[in-house]
Design a protein around this motif. Structure first.
Motif, PDB file in Angstrom:
ATOM      1  N   VAL A  68       4.740  -3.846  14.411  1.00 21.16           N
ATOM      2  CA  VAL A  68       4.029  -4.904  15.122  1.00 21.16           C
ATOM      3  C   VAL A  68       4.928  -6.128  15.228  1.00 21.16           C
ATOM      4  CG1 VAL A  68       1.781  -4.073  14.343  1.00 21.16           C
ATOM      5  CG2 VAL A  68       2.971  -5.834  13.018  1.00 21.16           C
ATOM      6  N   LYS A  69       4.516  -7.094  16.039  1.00 17.63           N
ATOM      7  CA  LYS A  69       5.273  -8.326  16.162  1.00 17.63           C
ATOM      8  C   LYS A  69       5.211  -9.089  14.842  1.00 17.63           C
ATOM      9  CE  LYS A  69       4.367  -8.756  21.119  1.00 17.63           C
ATOM     10  NZ  LYS A  69       3.724  -9.564  22.187  1.00 17.63           N
ATOM     11  N   PRO A  70       6.308  -9.732  14.455  1.00 17.79           N
ATOM     12  CA  PRO A  70       6.336 -10.443  13.168  1.00 17.79           C
ATOM     13  C   PRO A  70       5.174 -11.417  12.997  1.00 17.79           C
ATOM     14  CG  PRO A  70       8.537 -10.334  14.086  1.00 17.79           C
ATOM     15  CD  PRO A  70       7.620  -9.798  15.147  1.00 17.79           C
ATOM     16  N   GLN A  71       4.776 -12.083  14.081  1.00 11.96           N
ATOM     17  CA  GLN A  71       3.697 -13.052  13.976  1.00 11.96           C
ATOM     18  C   GLN A  71       2.333 -12.410  13.743  1.00 11.96           C
ATOM     19  OE1 GLN A  71       5.716 -12.611  16.620  1.00 11.96           O
ATOM     20  NE2 GLN A  71       4.646 -12.846  18.579  1.00 11.96           N
ATOM     21  N   ASP A  72       2.248 -11.095  13.985  1.00 15.70           N
ATOM     22  CA  ASP A  72       0.986 -10.380  13.757  1.00 15.70           C
ATOM     23  C   ASP A  72       0.947  -9.679  12.406  1.00 15.70           C
ATOM     24  OD1 ASP A  72       0.137 -11.109  16.310  1.00 15.70           O
ATOM     25  OD2 ASP A  72       1.000  -9.317  17.233  1.00 15.70           O
ATOM     26  N   LEU A  73       2.071  -9.704  11.688  1.00 17.79           N
ATOM     27  CA  LEU A  73       2.165  -8.915  10.461  1.00 17.79           C
ATOM     28  C   LEU A  73       1.261  -9.442   9.354  1.00 17.79           C
ATOM     29  CD1 LEU A  73       3.498  -6.582   8.947  1.00 17.79           C
ATOM     30  CD2 LEU A  73       5.362  -8.135   8.314  1.00 17.79           C
ATOM     31  N   GLY A  74       1.145 -10.749   9.214  1.00 17.48           N
ATOM     32  CA  GLY A  74       0.338 -11.324   8.144  1.00 17.48           C
ATOM     33  C   GLY A  74      -1.094 -10.840   8.181  1.00 17.48           C
ATOM     34  N   ASP A  75      -1.712 -10.898   9.361  1.00 19.70           N
ATOM     35  CA  ASP A  75      -3.098 -10.444   9.495  1.00 19.70           C
ATOM     36  C   ASP A  75      -3.214  -8.954   9.211  1.00 19.70           C
ATOM     37  OD1 ASP A  75      -3.925 -12.991  10.152  1.00 19.70           O
ATOM     38  OD2 ASP A  75      -3.890 -12.640  12.320  1.00 19.70           O
ATOM     39  N   LEU A  76      -2.223  -8.181   9.663  1.00 18.47           N
ATOM     40  CA  LEU A  76      -2.264  -6.737   9.436  1.00 18.47           C
ATOM     41  C   LEU A  76      -2.167  -6.414   7.947  1.00 18.47           C
ATOM     42  CD1 LEU A  76      -2.258  -3.828  10.489  1.00 18.47           C
ATOM     43  CD2 LEU A  76       0.227  -3.993  10.705  1.00 18.47           C
ATOM     44  N   LEU A  77      -1.249  -7.069   7.245  1.00 16.40           N
ATOM     45  CA  LEU A  77      -1.099  -6.809   5.809  1.00 16.40           C
ATOM     46  C   LEU A  77      -2.347  -7.217   5.031  1.00 16.40           C
ATOM     47  CD1 LEU A  77       2.620  -7.890   5.208  1.00 16.40           C
ATOM     48  CD2 LEU A  77       1.696  -5.570   5.454  1.00 16.40           C
ATOM     49  N   ALA A  78      -2.991  -8.297   5.453  1.00 16.11           N
ATOM     50  CA  ALA A  78      -4.231  -8.709   4.799  1.00 16.11           C
ATOM     51  C   ALA A  78      -5.312  -7.651   4.977  1.00 16.11           C
ATOM     52  CB  ALA A  78      -4.695 -10.043   5.364  1.00 16.11           C
ATOM     53  N   GLU A  79      -5.272  -6.979   6.128  1.00 18.04           N
ATOM     54  CA  GLU A  79      -6.268  -5.946   6.428  1.00 18.04           C
ATOM     55  C   GLU A  79      -6.009  -4.660   5.646  1.00 18.04           C
ATOM     56  OE1 GLU A  79      -7.886  -3.344  10.285  1.00 18.04           O
ATOM     57  OE2 GLU A  79      -6.341  -4.889  10.550  1.00 18.04           O
ATOM     58  N   ILE A  80      -4.748  -4.246   5.565  1.00 13.51           N
ATOM     59  CA  ILE A  80      -4.455  -2.945   4.967  1.00 13.51           C
ATOM     60  C   ILE A  80      -4.099  -3.029   3.487  1.00 13.51           C
ATOM     61  CG2 ILE A  80      -3.668  -2.077   7.188  1.00 13.51           C
ATOM     62  CD1 ILE A  80      -0.779  -2.215   6.075  1.00 13.51           C
ATOM     63  N   GLY A  81      -3.759  -4.208   3.006  1.00 15.00           N
ATOM     64  CA  GLY A  81      -3.330  -4.353   1.615  1.00 15.00           C
ATOM     65  C   GLY A  81      -4.246  -3.686   0.605  1.00 15.00           C
ATOM     66  N   PRO A  82      -5.565  -3.901   0.706  1.00 13.48           N
ATOM     67  CA  PRO A  82      -6.462  -3.312  -0.291  1.00 13.48           C
ATOM     68  C   PRO A  82      -6.536  -1.782  -0.270  1.00 13.48           C
ATOM     69  CG  PRO A  82      -7.500  -5.169   0.830  1.00 13.48           C
ATOM     70  CD  PRO A  82      -6.264  -4.831   1.595  1.00 13.48           C
ATOM     71  N   VAL A  83      -6.116  -1.152   0.847  1.00 11.47           N
ATOM     72  CA  VAL A  83      -6.275   0.305   0.943  1.00 11.47           C
ATOM     73  C   VAL A  83      -4.949   1.055   0.888  1.00 11.47           C
ATOM     74  CG1 VAL A  83      -8.456   0.167   2.189  1.00 11.47           C
ATOM     75  CG2 VAL A  83      -6.314   0.171   3.483  1.00 11.47           C
ATOM     76  N   VAL A  84      -3.818   0.337   0.758  1.00 10.70           N
ATOM     77  CA  VAL A  84      -2.530   1.022   0.603  1.00 10.70           C
ATOM     78  C   VAL A  84      -2.495   1.705  -0.760  1.00 10.70           C
ATOM     79  CG1 VAL A  84      -0.037   0.722   0.404  1.00 10.70           C
ATOM     80  CG2 VAL A  84      -1.304  -0.584   2.107  1.00 10.70           C
ATOM     81  N   ALA A  85      -2.213   3.004  -0.774  1.00 16.77           N
ATOM     82  CA  ALA A  85      -2.183   3.747  -2.035  1.00 16.77           C
ATOM     83  C   ALA A  85      -1.070   3.229  -2.944  1.00 16.77           C
ATOM     84  CB  ALA A  85      -1.972   5.236  -1.749  1.00 16.77           C
ATOM     85  N   GLU A  86      -1.272   3.373  -4.253  1.00 17.05           N
ATOM     86  CA  GLU A  86      -0.295   2.875  -5.222  1.00 17.05           C
ATOM     87  C   GLU A  86       1.082   3.499  -5.015  1.00 17.05           C
ATOM     88  OE1 GLU A  86      -0.553   0.568  -7.542  1.00 17.05           O
ATOM     89  OE2 GLU A  86      -2.650   0.093  -7.140  1.00 17.05           O
ATOM     90  N   ASP A  87       1.100   4.780  -4.632  1.00 18.78           N
ATOM     91  CA  ASP A  87       2.377   5.479  -4.473  1.00 18.78           C
ATOM     92  C   ASP A  87       2.811   5.591  -3.016  1.00 18.78           C
ATOM     93  OD1 ASP A  87       0.373   7.188  -3.704  1.00 18.78           O
ATOM     94  OD2 ASP A  87       1.163   8.948  -4.760  1.00 18.78           O
ATOM     95  N   ALA A  88       2.183   4.815  -2.137  1.00 18.60           N
ATOM     96  CA  ALA A  88       2.514   4.888  -0.717  1.00 18.60           C
ATOM     97  C   ALA A  88       3.835   4.173  -0.433  1.00 18.60           C
ATOM     98  CB  ALA A  88       1.399   4.273   0.123  1.00 18.60           C
TER      99      ALA A  88
END
Length: 266
Positions: A68-88
């Motif tokens: 994604v565009k760098p300026q969109d990354l913050g919102d994306l990481l906030a969205e997926i952070g809680p569901v990224v697996a520990e070993d992903a």
């Protein structure tokens, strides 16, 4: 083969997807996401992969590729952070974004690999440089190397070199297209039909690159092979030197490096 999620199905996202499928990945092992539902539908119909929302795609994936565009990354990481697996494994193709920044935004230890690709990946002639973050293992780096090899060549570099990589191979196609564009216009100015000038220049660029790779000779040696004393090429090279073209290229590359540093907060 482990499930892979590609978040962001723009040009580079589709380029990687198509390359992986040509490299015998199973479409059933790949899920794509995009903010535009119609784009996801298009890729599902074209490639036979599945589509999902970001959280669902990441929750099922062992490798998550973020395009994604760098300026969109913050919102994306906030969205997926809680569901990224520990070993992903999180693979970032976001220009100028450091692995440390992504690790910090996720808020817990996660394996991150940073990638700087370039557009010739669209024809499987890309050049990608990869760098591992604080928690990325050598095996994970090897996995990313394998992924990117589907669209061209790959080198592994310390992350401190990524700004220079961006300036050389990331932005490099634009420099070469600029030269090609200038040469075509030069041919037209000399009276050649545009289609003939284009064919002459494009094949000359392609053939020269192939000669450089296949012979392994230094570019200076190959240039001197073409440059007869007192000849046409010598006159042209002298004019380029008089106009400071070599210095201009070096200054341009430094400018791209500096801009990359600025974007990454360096």
């Amino acid at each position: 083969m482990s499930r892979l999620a590609i978040l962001g199905a723009g040009v580079m996202g589709e380029t990687l997807l198509a390359g992986l499928l040509r490299a015998d990945w199973d479409a059933a092992d790949i899920v794509v996401t995009d903010r535009r539902p119609e784009r996801c539908t298009e890729l599902v119909e074209r490639y036979g992969v599945s589509a999902a929302d970001n959280a669902s795609a990441v929750g099922e994936a062992s490798t998550v590729v973020v395009v994604v565009k760098p300026q969109d990354l913050g919102d994306l990481l906030a969205e997926i952070g809680p569901v990224v697996a520990e070993d992903a494994l999180l693979v970032s193709l976001c220009a100028g974004v450091t692995t440390a920044s992504i690790e910090q935004q996720i808020g817990r230890p996660v394996a991150v690999v940073r990638v700087m690709p370039n557009t010739p990946a669209q024809v499987d002639e890309g050049m990608a440089a990869i760098s591992g973050g604080a928690h990325a293992s050598s095996e994970q780096l090897a996995h990313v190397h394998s992924l990117l090899s589907a669209t061209g060549r790959v080198v592994t570099v310390p992350e401190k070199y990524q700004d220079a990589v961006t300036a050389i191979s990331g932005s490099g196609p634009a420099y070469l297209f600029y030269v090609v564009e200038s040469m075509i216009e030069g041919g037209v100015q000399l009276g050649l039909p545009r289609d003939v000038s284009t064919e002459l220049v494009v094949q000359t660029m392609f053939g020269s690159a192939h000669l450089l790779r296949e012979t392994g000779r230094h570019p200076t040696e190959l240039r001197e092979m073409v440059t007869s004393p007192g000849g046409t090429t010598a006159a042209a090279v002298r004019t380029l030197e008089n106009h400071g073209v070599r210095a201009a290229f070096m200054a341009a590359i430094e400018s791209a490096r500096d801009r990359s540093r600025l974007l990454s907060g360096g």
